[in-house]
Design a protein around this motif. Structure first.
Motif, PDB file in Angstrom:
ATOM      1  N   UNK A 227       6.937   4.308  -1.512  1.00 37.93           N
ATOM      2  CA  UNK A 227       5.506   4.598  -1.611  1.00 37.93           C
ATOM      3  C   UNK A 227       5.014   5.360  -0.390  1.00 37.93           C
ATOM      4  N   UNK A 228       5.444   4.943   0.802  1.00 41.01           N
ATOM      5  CA  UNK A 228       5.013   5.619   2.029  1.00 41.01           C
ATOM      6  C   UNK A 228       5.496   7.068   2.065  1.00 41.01           C
ATOM      7  N   UNK A 229       6.669   7.314   1.478  1.00 41.85           N
ATOM      8  CA  UNK A 229       7.233   8.664   1.489  1.00 41.85           C
ATOM      9  C   UNK A 229       6.835   9.487   0.267  1.00 41.85           C
TER      10      UNK A 229
ATOM     11  N   UNK B   6       2.156  -4.020  -0.919  1.00 45.98           N
ATOM     12  CA  UNK B   6       1.818  -2.916  -0.023  1.00 45.98           C
ATOM     13  C   UNK B   6       2.104  -1.558  -0.644  1.00 45.98           C
ATOM     14  N   UNK B   7       3.199  -1.494  -1.412  1.00 40.83           N
ATOM     15  CA  UNK B   7       3.537  -0.235  -2.085  1.00 40.83           C
ATOM     16  C   UNK B   7       2.440   0.172  -3.055  1.00 40.83           C
ATOM     17  N   UNK B   8       1.907  -0.803  -3.793  1.00 40.22           N
ATOM     18  CA  UNK B   8       0.842  -0.494  -4.743  1.00 40.22           C
ATOM     19  C   UNK B   8      -0.419  -0.053  -4.022  1.00 40.22           C
ATOM     20  N   UNK B   9      -0.724  -0.682  -2.900  1.00 44.94           N
ATOM     21  CA  UNK B   9      -1.905  -0.310  -2.125  1.00 44.94           C
ATOM     22  C   UNK B   9      -1.768   1.111  -1.594  1.00 44.94           C
ATOM     23  N   UNK B  10      -0.593   1.420  -1.047  1.00 46.49           N
ATOM     24  CA  UNK B  10      -0.356   2.759  -0.496  1.00 46.49           C
ATOM     25  C   UNK B  10      -0.488   3.817  -1.588  1.00 46.49           C
ATOM     26  N   UNK B  11       0.103   3.547  -2.753  1.00 43.18           N
ATOM     27  CA  UNK B  11       0.030   4.504  -3.860  1.00 43.18           C
ATOM     28  C   UNK B  11      -1.408   4.713  -4.297  1.00 43.18           C
ATOM     29  N   UNK B  12      -2.172   3.627  -4.366  1.00 44.32           N
ATOM     30  CA  UNK B  12      -3.562   3.743  -4.779  1.00 44.32           C
ATOM     31  C   UNK B  12      -4.397   4.541  -3.795  1.00 44.32           C
TER      32      UNK B  12
ATOM     33  N   UNK C 200      -8.781   7.362  -7.551  1.00 41.78           N
ATOM     34  CA  UNK C 200      -9.269   7.759  -8.878  1.00 41.78           C
ATOM     35  C   UNK C 200     -10.635   8.433  -8.734  1.00 41.78           C
ATOM     36  N   UNK C 201     -10.639   9.625  -8.146  1.00 42.88           N
ATOM     37  CA  UNK C 201     -11.874  10.358  -7.940  1.00 42.88           C
ATOM     38  C   UNK C 201     -12.436  10.813  -9.277  1.00 42.88           C
TER      39      UNK C 201
ATOM     40  N   UNK D 122      -3.335  10.728 -10.380  1.00 41.11           N
ATOM     41  CA  UNK D 122      -3.316  12.141  -9.998  1.00 41.11           C
ATOM     42  C   UNK D 122      -4.429  12.404  -8.990  1.00 41.11           C
ATOM     43  N   UNK D 123      -4.068  12.977  -7.860  1.00 47.11           N
ATOM     44  CA  UNK D 123      -5.031  13.337  -6.826  1.00 47.11           C
ATOM     45  C   UNK D 123      -5.661  14.675  -7.201  1.00 47.11           C
TER      46      UNK D 123
END
Length: 519
Positions: free
Chosen positions: A42-44, A193-199, A204-205, A252-253
């Motif tokens: 997730x961090x990468x 933590x992985x889910x938080x980082x991904x979010x 969700x703009x 999607x960003x």
């Protein structure tokens, strides 16, 4: 008199510890390794190892089993699949722990085997983000193997009869459980933590949706019958079906979002989300349906969609006369092939950005999805859309056609019985449901009871040929068990077929049937 524990009894009790706690050590070590791998990935910005494995299971699942899962679990098929993958993984981790008690190399080998399976899944990642995940899973494997060796060391010592002299107190169960719980907790924190980082990376703009230059026509009076138990004409977003191959909804960003239109075109085009918002928007009510829908099933919904006409975007790119298809790609790695004619023949095929006046939700394709009247979703309804490649059917294969489904999927004329339920009282009973023949329109519905003559049902007012129609029939019910069937006709005068067929390869057929007990 107090009983006396003999040395051989103590040794026997200690020897049971490996059998009881070895699997727990394997699960704890595996959770730690997987949590570390998930967090690093997730961090990468790489693919999730666990989800990649689940995706690969989906890809390799036989068509008949997928259909059975959808028919049995509906839109809950993916959570159940992911839970099943997780359960199997935990069992195999437990086996690794049991092996490591006697032979640490065997336990480590089991973890390596599980890691190799995950690496193979990452190599086949549909979205092409597997490389970073592979690095993460290798690091996670190292951490997990070290944890496995350390956690099982006291179990091996307690299982060794020569260790009694060095450790007269035997196996410390409490100490082991605290250590295993701590290791498991650290792994779980890594996963969260992985889910938080991904979010945070892909917030969700939501941007305001401009007014459509062509709003949907007012809903005709009489198109909504408002009968208890009858499906409403417009399906609420929260109730709208979701069938796709994404175990985790892609995020999607918008800052990075690009829609690429290329292939057999004169001028390749790349559009941002803001570019789409600036184009003329059209608002239309369209009923969309999943090809997995069984006769009388509920994998279908009607909504108001707002978006850019696909033909306008393709016209900007300039089409080659050799093209006959468009291959679309979603952020989940899905590829779908759509007949070019259906996107350019004047029907309201949209790059939808809103559903019922609001930006698309994550589950339903935010920021952009395709909506094409008259075609099943597997050849038209790409969600999280990132790419349109103008091409030829002869030059490519899409995700579902690779799995035996037909290349083109026009929606069949069908209907559904919503009421009555399985039990009712004698007297006048309302039989009602919905019928659809997208882009042809429904002309009539007929009902019969107990193989009697077909009788005309009353249709609600037609919204458009691209939406379903409600229907109702008054039945004078008598006591006993009765069988009710219905059939719809499209505007060409063609009735839905009585021939029974499963969803594969191009949609289910047959009459919806309801058995009702009156009394």
């Amino acid at each position: 008199m107090a009983s006396r524990i003999l040395p051989e009894q103590k040794a026997s009790g200690s020897a049971s510890a490996p059998r009881l706690y070895g699997p727990a050590a394997g699960i704890a070590a595996g959770v730690l390794g997987l949590g570390v791998a998930e967090l690093i990935a997730a961090l990468a910005g790489g693919a999730s190892p666990l989800l990649a494995l689940g995706d690969r299971v989906i890809d390799l699942t036989p068509r008949w089993l997928k259909e059975a899962a959808v028919a049995t679990f509906g839109t809950a098929d993916k959570p159940i699949l992911l839970a099943s993958v997780g359960l199997v993984t935990l069992v195999l981790l437990g086996v690794a722990g049991a092996l490591a008690v006697r032979r640490p190399a065997l336990g480590a080998g089991m973890l390596l085997l599980l890691g190799a399976i995950d690496i193979a899944a990452l190599l086949a990642d549909r979205a092409g983000n597997g490389t970073t995940g592979i690095i993460a899973i290798v690091i996670g494997l190292v951490v997990g193997i070290v944890a496995l060796v350390l956690l099982t060391r006291p179990l091996r010592e307690s299982d060794d009869p020569h260790a009694e002299a060095e450790a007269p107190d035997g196996f410390d169960r409490r100490k082991f459980l605290v250590a295993a719980a701590a290791v498991t907790a650290v792994g779980a924190v890594g996963g969260v933590g992985a889910k938080v980082v991904t979010g945070r990376r892909h917030p969700a703009t939501k941007l305001p949706i401009p007014a459509a230059v062509s709003p949907a026509a007012p809903l005709p009076g009489g198109s909504e019958l408002r009968i208890d138990g009858l499906t409403p004409h417009l399906t609420p977003v929260d109730d709208f079906y979701r069938i796709d191959i994404a175990l985790l909804t892609p995020r999607v960003d918008l800052a990075d979002y690009r829609l690429k239109i290329h292939g057999l075109v004169d001028n390749p085009v790349e559009l941002t989300y803001e570019d789409l918002l600036a184009m003329p928007l059209y608002e239309r009510r369209v009923t969309i349906c999943c090809v997995s829908n069984e006769v009388g099933g509920d994998l279908i919904g009607n909504a108001t969609w707002t978006g850019v006409r696909i033909r306008d975007v393709l016209k900007r790119a300039g089409l080659s006369p050799d093209a006959d298809a468009v291959k679309s790609t979603g952020a989940d790695g899905i590829t779908i092939g759509t007949p070019l004619e259906a996107l350019t023949d004047g029907r309201d095929s949209l790059l939808a950005i809103a559903q019922d006046g609001e930006p698309l939700t994550q589950d339903h394709g935010f920021p952009v999805r395709m909506v094409v009247p008259g075609l099943y979703g597997y050849v038209s309804a790409t969600k999280w859309l990132t790419e349109l490649e103008v091409t030829r059917f002869a030059d490519f294969r899409a995700y579902w056609t690779d799995r035996g489904w037909s290349a083109e999927g026009p929606i069949k004329t069908e209907c559904r019985i919503d009421i009555p339920g399985e039990d009712t009282m004698p007297g006048e009973v309302t039989v009602a449901g919905v019928a659809w023949a997208q882009h042809r329109g429904v002309s009539k519905v007929e009902v019969r009871v107990d193989d009697g003559p077909w009788q005309p049902a009353t249709l609600a007012a037609e919204d458009s040929i691209d939406t379903w129609r409600q229907w109702t029939y008054r039945w004078d019910a008598t006591e006993g068990e009765h069988q009710i069937q219905a059939r719809a006709y499209d505007r060409t005068g063609t009735p839905q077929t009585a021939d029974e067929a499963p969803p594969a390869p191009d949609g289910a057929t047959g009459y919806p049937t309801r058995t009702v007990n009156v009394g």
